[in-house]
Design a protein around this motif. Sequence first.
Motif, PDB file in Angstrom:
ATOM      1  N   MET A  11     -30.765  26.589  40.115  1.00 54.84           N
ATOM      2  CA  MET A  11     -31.921  27.261  40.709  1.00 54.84           C
ATOM      3  C   MET A  11     -31.883  27.190  42.234  1.00 54.84           C
ATOM      4  O   MET A  11     -32.752  27.741  42.906  1.00 54.84           O
ATOM      5  N   GLY A  12     -30.890  26.487  42.760  1.00 60.55           N
ATOM      6  CA  GLY A  12     -30.770  26.365  44.202  1.00 60.55           C
ATOM      7  C   GLY A  12     -31.475  25.151  44.782  1.00 60.55           C
ATOM      8  O   GLY A  12     -31.689  25.075  45.992  1.00 60.55           O
ATOM      9  N   ILE A  13     -31.821  24.208  43.938  1.00 56.94           N
ATOM     10  CA  ILE A  13     -32.508  22.993  44.365  1.00 56.94           C
ATOM     11  C   ILE A  13     -31.489  21.861  44.456  1.00 56.94           C
ATOM     12  O   ILE A  13     -30.652  21.708  43.567  1.00 56.94           O
ATOM     13  N   GLU A  14     -31.580  21.068  45.496  1.00 57.94           N
ATOM     14  CA  GLU A  14     -30.728  19.885  45.603  1.00 57.94           C
ATOM     15  C   GLU A  14     -31.203  18.845  44.591  1.00 57.94           C
ATOM     16  O   GLU A  14     -32.367  18.440  44.606  1.00 57.94           O
ATOM     17  N   VAL A  15     -30.329  18.443  43.704  1.00 59.74           N
ATOM     18  CA  VAL A  15     -30.643  17.430  42.705  1.00 59.74           C
ATOM     19  C   VAL A  15     -30.258  16.075  43.284  1.00 59.74           C
ATOM     20  O   VAL A  15     -29.090  15.836  43.590  1.00 59.74           O
ATOM     21  N   VAL A  16     -31.258  15.212  43.457  1.00 58.80           N
ATOM     22  CA  VAL A  16     -31.059  13.905  44.075  1.00 58.80           C
ATOM     23  C   VAL A  16     -31.160  12.834  42.993  1.00 58.80           C
ATOM     24  O   VAL A  16     -32.180  12.722  42.317  1.00 58.80           O
ATOM     25  N   ARG A  17     -30.078  12.075  42.846  1.00 55.47           N
ATOM     26  CA  ARG A  17     -30.038  10.980  41.870  1.00 55.47           C
ATOM     27  C   ARG A  17     -30.164   9.668  42.635  1.00 55.47           C
ATOM     28  O   ARG A  17     -29.159   9.069  43.027  1.00 55.47           O
ATOM     29  N   PRO A  18     -31.388   9.222  42.878  1.00 53.41           N
ATOM     30  CA  PRO A  18     -31.563   8.032  43.708  1.00 53.41           C
ATOM     31  C   PRO A  18     -31.017   6.773  43.033  1.00 53.41           C
ATOM     32  O   PRO A  18     -31.130   6.611  41.826  1.00 53.41           O
TER      33      PRO A  18
END
Length: 137
Positions: free
Chosen positions: A51-58
């Motif tokens: 979707m164009g969103i940065e997926v952040v895996r903290p």
Amino acid sequence: DLVGTSLVESGVVKADCYLDAVETLTTRYEVDRYFVHRKEADWKLDLVERMGIEVVRPSLPLEIIARRGPVGSTIVSFPSTVVHTLPIVLAESEARVIICEIPNEWYEPEKTVQADNFLGRVTTSARRSYGLATVAC
């Protein structure tokens, strides 16, 4: 910023409804980062990323990430414990937390009453305790 949840993976809500909401919230709030819940499935996160969103895996709990910053001026979350902890952590910042309410049609048939009662209590108590706004997804 949008806070992810494992409601799909735990069988509470339908994947298509959840993903549609992520897309809607992304547009409505100009979300550019999606903070992953540790139990979220890779297949779902791949779709979110498309979707164009940065997926952040903290690697740390979201509350620590938020406290260190930077975070968006608006943080949208589905009902979860973070709607109780983030307002405390961010109390001295200008960031606001908004809760996306879960409509009944999202629930898997066998989960509707129990899940709606629990998630409704989470949302209601966060609104009452911290003055959080809720939005329909």
